[in-house]
Design an enzyme around this catalytic site. Structure first.
Site, mmCIF file in Angstrom:
data_model
loop_
_atom_site.group_PDB
_atom_site.id
_atom_site.type_symbol
_atom_site.label_atom_id
_atom_site.label_comp_id
_atom_site.label_asym_id
_atom_site.label_seq_id
_atom_site.Cartn_x
_atom_site.Cartn_y
_atom_site.Cartn_z
ATOM 1 N N ASN A 76 44.831 79.923 20.092
ATOM 2 C CA ASN A 76 46.109 79.225 19.739
ATOM 3 C C ASN A 76 45.659 78.408 18.526
ATOM 4 O OD1 ASN A 76 44.577 77.443 21.548
ATOM 5 N ND2 ASN A 76 46.395 76.372 22.050
ATOM 6 N N CYS A 87 50.611 80.929 19.576
ATOM 7 C CA CYS A 87 49.746 81.109 20.775
ATOM 8 C C CYS A 87 48.590 82.026 20.509
ATOM 9 C CB CYS A 87 50.743 81.882 21.935
ATOM 10 S SG CYS A 87 52.043 80.778 22.437
ATOM 11 N N GLU A 89 47.423 84.858 22.373
ATOM 12 C CA GLU A 89 47.842 86.228 22.319
ATOM 13 C C GLU A 89 48.524 86.777 21.219
ATOM 14 O OE1 GLU A 89 48.541 83.698 24.157
ATOM 15 O OE2 GLU A 89 48.786 83.997 26.460
HETATM 16 N N1 THU Z 1 49.877 78.807 24.430
HETATM 17 C C1 THU Z 1 48.979 79.990 24.324
HETATM 18 O O1 THU Z 1 48.357 80.097 23.386
HETATM 19 N N2 THU Z 1 49.607 81.033 25.092
HETATM 20 C C2 THU Z 1 50.538 81.077 25.756
HETATM 21 O O2 THU Z 1 51.154 82.036 26.215
HETATM 22 C C3 THU Z 1 51.100 79.876 26.413
HETATM 23 C C4 THU Z 1 50.850 78.552 25.212
HETATM 24 C C5 THU Z 1 49.504 77.740 23.646
HETATM 25 C C6 THU Z 1 50.582 77.270 22.526
HETATM 26 C C7 THU Z 1 50.427 75.730 22.252
HETATM 27 O O3 THU Z 1 49.144 75.721 21.263
HETATM 28 C C8 THU Z 1 49.693 75.177 23.570
HETATM 29 O O4 THU Z 1 49.380 76.598 24.354
HETATM 30 C C9 THU Z 1 50.754 74.451 24.295
HETATM 31 O O5 THU Z 1 51.913 75.145 24.667
#
Ligand code: THU
Length: 171
Positions: A76, A87, A89
């Site tokens: 992320n 995110c 992914e």
């Molecule tokens: N986040 C991800 O990287 N993947 C997800 O599927 C859920 C959320 C990250 C986004 C943000 O940087 C942090 O987690 C909090 O939401």
């Protein structure tokens, strides 16, 4: 008010009921995975150190194995303007699709570096992107959700994480 609730109950009985079924596996034993997937899991976990998450401190990493054997990784990436955050992914999928457009994904692992009781499932935007990635390559790929405590959930297809998904067939 009373009349409304009576007619509501009656109409429910006139409707056909449908059920969706999804299944996934869980394990705490990484030896059940192929050696190349064991490497993928280790690299995914280590890569959380690269997450740029100064605002949430919620570090997420994702890594995927291409059918050609190459491992690609992402995290992320946050921003002071919160909606700009991306995110792990989707960082990873953008990298994979733009740099390896003809290589198919065989499996993706996702890790959250936080002590939580269970693995963290991907957010809705990421599920939509995962479903598109699967449709794009016309082939399912597995998703592993890895927790810090060592539990791993395995989904056979991204579609299992987003039943009734919207997709390009509707356009
Ligand atoms: N986040 C991800 O990287 N993947 C997800 O599927 C859920 C959320 C990250 C986004 C943000 O940087 C942090 O987690 C909090 O939401």
């Amino acid at each position: 008010m009373e009349q409304f609730s009576i007619s509501f109950v009656e109409s429910i009985h006139l409707m056909k009921e449908h059920q969706l079924h999804i299944q996934y596996r869980s394990t705490t034993d990484t030896s059940v995975f192929d050696p190349n997937v064991q490497v993928l899991i280790k690299e995914t976990i280590a890569f959380a150190a690269n997450a740029y998450a100064p605002y949430s401190n919620f570090k997420v990493s994702a890594a995927l194995l291409l059918e050609n054997g190459k491992i690609l990784k992402g995290t992320n990436v946050e921003n002071a303007s919160y909606p700009v955050c991306i995110c792990a992914e989707r960082t990873l999928l953008s990298h994979a699709i733009s740099n390896y457009p003809t290589d198919k994904i065989s499996i993706m692992a996702i890790y959250v570096d936080k002590d939580l009781p269970a693995p963290v499932p991907p957010c809705g935007l990421c599920r939509q992107s995962l479903v598109e990635a699967e449709a794009r390559q016309n082939q399912k790929f597995k998703i592993l959700l890895i927790s810090k405590s060592g539990t791993i959930l395995q989904f056979e297809s991204c579609g299992d994480l987003l039943p009734l998904a919207f997709n390009g067939d509707f356009l």
